[in-house]
Motif scaffolding. Sequence first.
Motif, short mmCIF file in Angstrom:
data_model
loop_
_atom_site.label_atom_id
_atom_site.label_comp_id
_atom_site.label_asym_id
_atom_site.label_seq_id
_atom_site.Cartn_x
_atom_site.Cartn_y
_atom_site.Cartn_z
N SER A 55 1.80 9.49 7.43
CA SER A 55 1.40 9.05 6.10
C SER A 55 1.92 10.02 5.05
O SER A 55 2.16 11.20 5.33
CB SER A 55 -0.12 8.98 5.99
N SER A 100 4.14 3.13 -8.38
CA SER A 100 4.62 1.79 -8.04
C SER A 100 5.95 1.44 -8.69
O SER A 100 6.48 0.36 -8.46
CB SER A 100 3.56 0.75 -8.41
N SER A 141 5.72 1.03 5.20
CA SER A 141 4.87 0.22 4.32
C SER A 141 4.33 1.12 3.22
O SER A 141 4.42 2.34 3.30
CB SER A 141 3.73 -0.42 5.10
N ARG A 142 3.78 0.50 2.20
CA ARG A 142 3.20 1.27 1.09
C ARG A 142 1.99 0.55 0.55
O ARG A 142 1.88 -0.68 0.63
CB ARG A 142 4.23 1.52 0.00
N ASP A 143 1.08 1.34 -0.02
CA ASP A 143 -0.10 0.82 -0.69
C ASP A 143 -0.08 1.41 -2.09
O ASP A 143 -0.47 2.56 -2.30
CB ASP A 143 -1.35 1.23 0.08
N ASN A 144 0.39 0.62 -3.05
CA ASN A 144 0.54 1.14 -4.41
C ASN A 144 -0.80 1.43 -5.08
O ASN A 144 -0.87 2.24 -5.99
CB ASN A 144 1.36 0.17 -5.25
N LYS A 151 -3.22 2.88 -3.64
CA LYS A 151 -3.68 4.18 -3.12
C LYS A 151 -2.62 5.27 -3.23
O LYS A 151 -2.85 6.40 -2.81
CB LYS A 151 -4.11 4.04 -1.65
N TYR A 157 3.57 4.81 4.39
CA TYR A 157 3.32 5.00 5.81
C TYR A 157 4.58 4.73 6.62
O TYR A 157 5.45 3.97 6.20
CB TYR A 157 2.22 4.05 6.29
#
Length: 124
Positions: free
Chosen positions: A21, A30, A71-74, A76, A80
Amino acid sequence: QVQLVESGGGLVQAGDSLKVSCAASGRIFSSYSMAWFRQAPGKEREFAAGISASGGRTYYADSVKGRFTISRDNAKNMVYLQMNSLKPEDTAVYYCARGRARTVAGSLSEYEYWGQGTQVTVSS
């Protein structure tokens, strides 16, 4: 100022899975592409996987295609790298990097900020 902090590296056996991570600080996460690079002992740093700013496009090096997923979590500010079917040749320090634009580039010079790296070691 942008800071990238990787975590999740470790020692695994060939065939195992591991997820690393990257936590990013700073504004407008983002708006930029992100990537994972890796550097094995005695070798140059190389592109492993990249993801566009929106997360809609992903790119992989041939050596990891089909085994790794970025992958990404914008929401947060997280990126990853899920690594499956790991091989001893995947052993390297894995670095998270932020691009200079929304689209993914494969060249190191197109990445402005770097994390300190996390060691992934795959034993045979």
